[in-house]
Write an enzyme that holds these catalytic residues in place. Structure first.
Site, short mmCIF file in Angstrom:
data_model
loop_
_atom_site.label_atom_id
_atom_site.label_comp_id
_atom_site.label_asym_id
_atom_site.label_seq_id
_atom_site.Cartn_x
_atom_site.Cartn_y
_atom_site.Cartn_z
N ARG A 115 0.81 -1.24 0.00
CA ARG A 115 0.00 0.00 0.00
C ARG A 115 0.84 1.28 0.00
NH1 ARG A 115 -3.14 -3.20 3.22
NH2 ARG A 115 -4.98 -3.91 2.11
N LYS A 137 3.13 11.66 -10.74
CA LYS A 137 2.32 10.78 -11.61
C LYS A 137 3.17 9.57 -11.94
CE LYS A 137 0.49 13.49 -15.01
NZ LYS A 137 -0.33 13.65 -16.21
N GLU A 179 9.97 19.39 -23.95
CA GLU A 179 9.18 19.75 -22.76
C GLU A 179 9.62 21.13 -22.24
OE1 GLU A 179 6.63 18.00 -21.97
OE2 GLU A 179 7.03 15.94 -22.64
N ARG A 235 -3.47 22.15 -13.96
CA ARG A 235 -2.33 21.31 -14.35
C ARG A 235 -2.47 20.83 -15.80
NH1 ARG A 235 0.42 16.46 -10.63
NH2 ARG A 235 1.88 15.74 -12.20
N HIS A 259 8.80 11.07 -27.88
CA HIS A 259 7.73 11.87 -27.28
C HIS A 259 8.01 13.38 -27.36
CE1 HIS A 259 4.58 13.14 -24.59
NE2 HIS A 259 5.48 13.72 -23.81
N1 LIG Z 1 5.12 10.78 -14.89
C1 LIG Z 1 5.07 11.86 -15.64
O1 LIG Z 1 4.59 12.92 -15.20
C2 LIG Z 1 5.64 11.80 -17.01
C3 LIG Z 1 5.86 13.00 -17.73
C4 LIG Z 1 6.46 12.90 -18.98
C5 LIG Z 1 6.83 11.67 -19.49
N2 LIG Z 1 6.59 10.53 -18.77
C6 LIG Z 1 6.99 9.19 -19.27
O2 LIG Z 1 8.41 9.19 -19.38
C7 LIG Z 1 8.78 8.22 -20.36
C8 LIG Z 1 9.86 8.84 -21.24
O3 LIG Z 1 10.96 9.13 -20.44
P1 LIG Z 1 12.42 9.35 -21.06
O4 LIG Z 1 12.33 10.22 -22.24
O5 LIG Z 1 13.30 9.71 -19.94
O6 LIG Z 1 12.72 7.91 -21.66
P2 LIG Z 1 13.54 6.60 -21.19
O7 LIG Z 1 13.36 6.31 -19.76
O8 LIG Z 1 13.19 5.54 -22.17
O9 LIG Z 1 15.04 7.02 -21.49
C9 LIG Z 1 15.41 7.25 -22.83
C10 LIG Z 1 16.63 6.43 -23.23
O10 LIG Z 1 17.79 7.00 -22.63
C11 LIG Z 1 18.55 6.00 -21.96
N3 LIG Z 1 19.24 6.69 -20.86
C12 LIG Z 1 18.71 7.10 -19.68
N4 LIG Z 1 19.60 7.84 -19.01
C13 LIG Z 1 20.72 7.89 -19.76
C14 LIG Z 1 21.98 8.52 -19.60
N5 LIG Z 1 22.27 9.27 -18.54
N6 LIG Z 1 22.91 8.35 -20.59
C15 LIG Z 1 22.61 7.61 -21.69
N7 LIG Z 1 21.43 7.02 -21.90
C16 LIG Z 1 20.50 7.16 -20.95
C17 LIG Z 1 17.54 4.95 -21.59
O11 LIG Z 1 18.14 3.69 -21.40
C18 LIG Z 1 16.60 4.98 -22.79
O12 LIG Z 1 17.13 4.20 -23.83
C19 LIG Z 1 7.53 7.87 -21.11
O13 LIG Z 1 7.13 6.56 -20.73
C20 LIG Z 1 6.50 8.88 -20.65
O14 LIG Z 1 5.19 8.37 -20.63
C21 LIG Z 1 6.01 10.59 -17.55
ZN LIG Z 2 5.29 15.20 -22.34
#
Ligand SMILES: NC(=O)c1ccc[n+]([C@@H]2O[C@H](COP(=O)([O-])OP(=O)(O)OC[C@H]3O[C@@H](n4cnc5c(N)ncnc54)[C@H](O)[C@@H]3O)[C@@H](O)[C@H]2O)c1
Ligand SMILES: [Zn+2]
Length: 361
Positions: A115, A137, A179, A235, A259
């Site tokens: 939980r 989130k 972003e 938001r 994205h």
């Molecule tokens: N929770 C929220 O509010 C929120 C907001 C925006 C996006 N998201 C989510 O976030 C995700 C996208 O996140 P992301 O863009 O960080 O993608 P990700 O976690 O897939 O990372 C992108 C790539 O970079 C690599 N990587 C990570 N750190 C690294 C580093 N320091 N050096 C080299 N490579 C590295 C990873 O292995 C991966 O291949 C999506 O699933 C999206 O839905 C969530």
């Molecule tokens: Zn986004």
């Protein structure tokens, strides 16, 4: 150390923006038992850090392959099983080291394990530093849609170590800048102006500039989160660029655009719509377009226009049967409108295609 904080309900979430591993290691040493989930790519690139973490008493580590298709219920169950096998308890702390995929999945595991246990976000991508690690989130994908299963579970702290960005590939940097550009439009003149003047330094990963823009971005996001923790009102403005952006991603099965790239294109498309609805002055449209051109890659990736229009109707931001758009009305101002016509969207897609951001079929 001085931290930026955001407050939700009665708790305070400190955000540390640092350039070394010491904050993370100190926090790990301060807990009796910690479970650490590390993105497997990060674990490979930062072997020394992983072995230091492994050496901290009471710490267990697992790695996770960060791919969108792995952000699912199966992997969540695998993580929960790992916690049980390693005797993680209600007072243990989870540390999520990686990008948004690792953070979303691990944060959700922390939300549901017994939980809810405490967790610390250690974002390693620019996108995760400025966006996904902040705001609580968390969740996973389902066949019925992205991020459709999840929770609001605030981290107990966020440690942003900009050193991780040294190894981040350029396309991932651009995603974070997508972003960041959105925040600049939402936030207004000083931020937008800073981005206009410093985008080259950012693309060259200049550390001080990155730290400043991360701070400005996190401050922008924090203002929305504090006012509206559960995204029932203001938001939603953070979805600027995302209505069209998400439709483009979905229309191309989430495998043609990253994205943040889709958000950059969405920003131009939504600004174009706003200009044609006489909500945005052409000079402001030009400024937004110019900054996106400088950051986004040119692409002739094919996007089926009909599918974009269909997807807009599935969009989860739909309220009372109408698609809601967040439209910029200036630098630092937006409105929510549900009267955007199909022609407006079609014209905007044709415009982004003519500008070389994608091609439409
Ligand atoms: N929770 C929220 O509010 C929120 C907001 C925006 C996006 N998201 C989510 O976030 C995700 C996208 O996140 P992301 O863009 O960080 O993608 P990700 O976690 O897939 O990372 C992108 C790539 O970079 C690599 N990587 C990570 N750190 C690294 C580093 N320091 N050096 C080299 N490579 C590295 C990873 O292995 C991966 O291949 C999506 O699933 C999206 O839905 C969530
Ligand atoms: Zn986004």
């Amino acid at each position: 150390m001085k931290a930026l904080n955001y407050r939700v309900n009665s708790s305070r979430v400190p955000i540390y923006i640092v350039d070394s591993d010491s904050t993370l290691l100190a926090q790990l040493r301060g807990v009796t038992k910690a479970a650490v989930v590390v993105d497997s790519r990060v674990a490979e690139l930062y072997k020394n850090l992983v072995s230091e973490i492994g050496g901290v008493d009471g710490t267990v580590i697992t790695t996770f392959q960060a791919r969108e298709e792995n952000k699912n219920l199966d992997k969540l169950e695998g993580l929960l099983t790992f916690f049980f096998q390693k005797n993680i308890r209600r007072d243990s702390v989870l540390f999520a080291i990686g990008g948004g995929i690792t953070g979303d999945l691990s944060g959700f595991a922390a939300a549901v394990f017994q939980r809810g246990i405490d967790y610390v976000q250690v974002p390693t991508t620019l996108l995760a530093m400025v966006d996904s690690s902040v705001g609580g989130k968390v969740g996973v994908n389902h066949n019925f849609g992205k991020n459709m299963i999840g929770a609001f579970h605030q981290p107990s702290s966020i440690i942003i170590n900009t050193k991780f960005l040294e190894t981040l590939p350029k396309e991932e940097l651009i995603c974070g800048l997508g972003e960041i550009t959105k925040y600049a439009v939402l936030s207004g003149e000083p931020f937008f102006d800073f981005l206009e003047k410093n985008h080259v330094k950012l693309l060259n990963k200049e550390e001080k500039t990155l730290q400043r823009i991360i701070k400005m971005s996190v401050e922008t996001k924090k203002r929305y989160v504090e006012k509206d923790v559960r995204e029932s009102g203001i938001r939603a403005h953070l979805n600027l660029g995302h209505t069209v952006g998400h439709a483009i991603e979905a229309a191309t099965n989430f495998n043609k655009f990253k994205h943040g790239e889709a958000v950059l294109i969405g920003l131009v498309a939504e600004s174009h719509i706003a200009m044609h609805m006489k909500l945005l002055h052409p000079s402001h449209f030009e400024r937004i377009l110019k900054i996106v051109r400088q950051i986004a890659r040119q692409s002739n990736e094919k996007v089926p226009l009909e599918e974009v229009l269909n997807r807009l109707n599935y969009d989860k931001k739909i309220k009372s049967g109408k698609v809601r758009f967040i439209l910029p009305t200036g630098i630092g101002r937006v409105v929510i409108r549900d009267d955007v016509s199909t022609k407006n969207v079609t014209d905007a897609m044709k415009f982004v295609a003519s500008d070389g951001l994608l091609s439409i079929t």
